[in-house]
Design a protein around this motif. Sequence first.
Motif, short mmCIF file in Angstrom:
data_model
loop_
_atom_site.label_atom_id
_atom_site.label_comp_id
_atom_site.label_asym_id
_atom_site.label_seq_id
_atom_site.Cartn_x
_atom_site.Cartn_y
_atom_site.Cartn_z
N GLY A 190 -3.29 12.25 -2.51
CA GLY A 190 -2.57 12.64 -1.31
C GLY A 190 -1.49 11.64 -1.01
N ARG A 191 -1.48 11.16 0.21
CA ARG A 191 -0.49 10.16 0.61
C ARG A 191 -1.03 8.75 0.48
NH1 ARG A 191 3.82 12.53 3.24
NH2 ARG A 191 4.34 10.64 4.38
N GLY A 192 -2.30 8.64 0.09
CA GLY A 192 -2.92 7.33 -0.03
C GLY A 192 -2.71 6.72 -1.40
N LEU A 193 -2.99 5.45 -1.48
CA LEU A 193 -2.83 4.70 -2.72
C LEU A 193 -3.94 3.66 -2.79
CD1 LEU A 193 -0.98 3.78 -5.15
CD2 LEU A 193 0.04 2.22 -3.52
N ARG A 194 -4.67 3.67 -3.90
CA ARG A 194 -5.72 2.68 -4.11
C ARG A 194 -5.60 2.15 -5.52
NH1 ARG A 194 -11.32 5.17 -2.45
NH2 ARG A 194 -11.91 3.22 -3.39
N GLY A 221 0.75 -1.24 0.00
CA GLY A 221 0.00 0.00 0.00
C GLY A 221 0.78 1.30 0.00
N SER A 222 2.10 1.22 -0.15
CA SER A 222 2.88 2.47 -0.24
C SER A 222 4.14 2.24 -1.05
CB SER A 222 3.23 3.01 1.15
OG SER A 222 4.41 2.45 1.66
N PHE A 223 4.56 3.31 -1.73
CA PHE A 223 5.76 3.24 -2.55
C PHE A 223 6.99 3.00 -1.69
CE2 PHE A 223 2.84 5.23 -5.46
CZ PHE A 223 3.23 4.76 -6.69
N PRO A 263 -4.78 3.77 -16.17
CA PRO A 263 -4.26 3.94 -14.81
C PRO A 263 -4.55 2.69 -13.98
CG PRO A 263 -5.83 5.70 -15.37
CD PRO A 263 -5.85 4.70 -16.49
N LEU A 264 -3.57 2.24 -13.25
CA LEU A 264 -3.72 1.09 -12.37
C LEU A 264 -3.83 1.52 -10.91
CD1 LEU A 264 -1.01 -1.17 -14.02
CD2 LEU A 264 -3.50 -1.34 -14.31
N LEU A 265 -3.33 2.72 -10.64
CA LEU A 265 -3.27 3.23 -9.27
C LEU A 265 -3.97 4.58 -9.19
CD1 LEU A 265 0.54 2.60 -8.76
CD2 LEU A 265 -1.32 1.12 -7.99
N ASP A 266 -4.69 4.77 -8.11
CA ASP A 266 -5.31 6.05 -7.82
C ASP A 266 -4.47 6.68 -6.71
OD1 ASP A 266 -6.94 8.22 -7.43
OD2 ASP A 266 -8.63 7.06 -6.63
#
Length: 76
Positions: free
Chosen positions: A56-60, A20-22, A50-53
């Motif tokens: 902000g700091r979130g990732l979906r 869930g995070s880079f 797009p595969l990722l939304d």
Amino acid sequence: MDALLDLPQLRTFYTLAQVGSFTACARRLGRTQSAVSHAMAKLEDLVGVPLLDRRGRGLRLTEEGRRLYQACEQAW
């Protein structure tokens, strides 16, 4: 899609979706955060959606990202 998918990019995508995070993905794979970000940009460019939304700091995952993640789960 004209080119073949790159296995290291798929592994990076799969790991990123799991953690869930880079930053966490980079740590787990022993890569830099920048390398993970570049791999995801290339993968999204390759598949054309797009595969990722990234908000902000979130990732979906997008709907397409969820489908690719499920395919990766079956492969691994």
